[in-house]
Design a protein around this motif. Sequence first.
Motif, PDB file in Angstrom:
ATOM      1  N   THR A 167       2.893   2.489   9.865  1.00  0.00           N
ATOM      2  CA  THR A 167       3.576   3.628   9.263  1.00  0.00           C
ATOM      3  C   THR A 167       3.465   3.437   7.759  1.00  0.00           C
ATOM      4  N   ASN A 204      -2.168   9.284   8.366  1.00  0.00           N
ATOM      5  CA  ASN A 204      -2.441   9.648   9.749  1.00  0.00           C
ATOM      6  C   ASN A 204      -3.635   8.908  10.327  1.00  0.00           C
ATOM      7  N   TYR A 229       3.570   5.564   3.902  1.00  0.00           N
ATOM      8  CA  TYR A 229       3.773   6.749   3.078  1.00  0.00           C
ATOM      9  C   TYR A 229       3.179   6.464   1.704  1.00  0.00           C
ATOM     10  N   TYR A 230       2.423   7.418   1.205  1.00  0.00           N
ATOM     11  CA  TYR A 230       1.714   7.214  -0.057  1.00  0.00           C
ATOM     12  C   TYR A 230       1.738   8.498  -0.868  1.00  0.00           C
ATOM     13  N   ARG A 231       1.356   8.369  -2.116  1.00  0.00           N
ATOM     14  CA  ARG A 231       1.144   9.518  -2.981  1.00  0.00           C
ATOM     15  C   ARG A 231       0.012   9.175  -3.939  1.00  0.00           C
ATOM     16  N   ASP A 260       4.213   4.040  -1.209  1.00  0.00           N
ATOM     17  CA  ASP A 260       5.659   4.131  -1.400  1.00  0.00           C
ATOM     18  C   ASP A 260       6.419   3.312  -0.364  1.00  0.00           C
ATOM     19  N   TRP A 261       5.940   3.306   0.863  1.00  0.00           N
ATOM     20  CA  TRP A 261       6.628   2.594   1.938  1.00  0.00           C
ATOM     21  C   TRP A 261       5.626   2.231   3.021  1.00  0.00           C
ATOM     22  N   TYR A 285      -4.333   5.810  -4.573  1.00  0.00           N
ATOM     23  CA  TYR A 285      -3.035   5.998  -3.945  1.00  0.00           C
ATOM     24  C   TYR A 285      -2.050   4.930  -4.387  1.00  0.00           C
ATOM     25  N   GLN A 319       4.600  13.173  -1.561  1.00  0.00           N
ATOM     26  CA  GLN A 319       4.402  12.031  -0.681  1.00  0.00           C
ATOM     27  C   GLN A 319       3.781  12.498   0.635  1.00  0.00           C
ATOM     28  N   HIS A 320       2.887  11.676   1.192  1.00  0.00           N
ATOM     29  CA  HIS A 320       2.222  11.983   2.452  1.00  0.00           C
ATOM     30  C   HIS A 320       2.342  10.799   3.396  1.00  0.00           C
ATOM     31  N   LYS A 321       2.262  11.096   4.680  1.00  0.00           N
ATOM     32  CA  LYS A 321       2.227  10.042   5.697  1.00  0.00           C
ATOM     33  C   LYS A 321       0.781   9.799   6.093  1.00  0.00           C
TER      34      LYS A 321
END
Length: 190
Positions: free
Chosen positions: A74, A97, A76-78, A118-119, A115, A93-95
Amino acid sequence: MKDSQEYILFKTIELRHSPSIEEMDNARSSWMVLGNSNKLQEGPHRSFIIQFNNNFDSISMLIHFKHLSIHNLTLYYRKKSARNRKTKKVYPQHKMNLSFENTLELLTYLSSKNYKVDWIEIRFKNGWAINNDFPNGLEFITKNTQERNLLLEKLISLSGQGPIDINTLEINETYTLHTMGSVKLKPLFF
């Protein structure tokens, strides 16, 4: 001689209770529904949290896990903002895939993109997991206490800090690391 925290890779470490990966999957929804966070206190001492120096990107630590196969990811990035602009645009922010076979494939992909992560939560097929811990830290979950101690010793030796006696550390207490290998209980306001 004064110990300069500015040049230390790991600012703090904390040994933690943690359920196994299977227990996390099976019980995550029931913990949230029941609000029973005391279940974590019953888990074995199989995890630790490392807080990194503010100048260090904690995602780069994943290179030491490049050989491990990914079970679940999992992320999350930007897109990174340009530093020279007068007005800094904040990208959404995007997940992630995409799926990756191992950590090396993930890091290769991220290095080819502009990129900022973020998490992240990675669960490996060997039963280990790595999660983000706020701010600028990572939680490492292993299968047992012996693996936790070996991994922590390896990461501390890679950081260039002196060896520490893990058996003297208390669970759920945060400790600051110093360049000469000494470990001190972190004050409440640091």
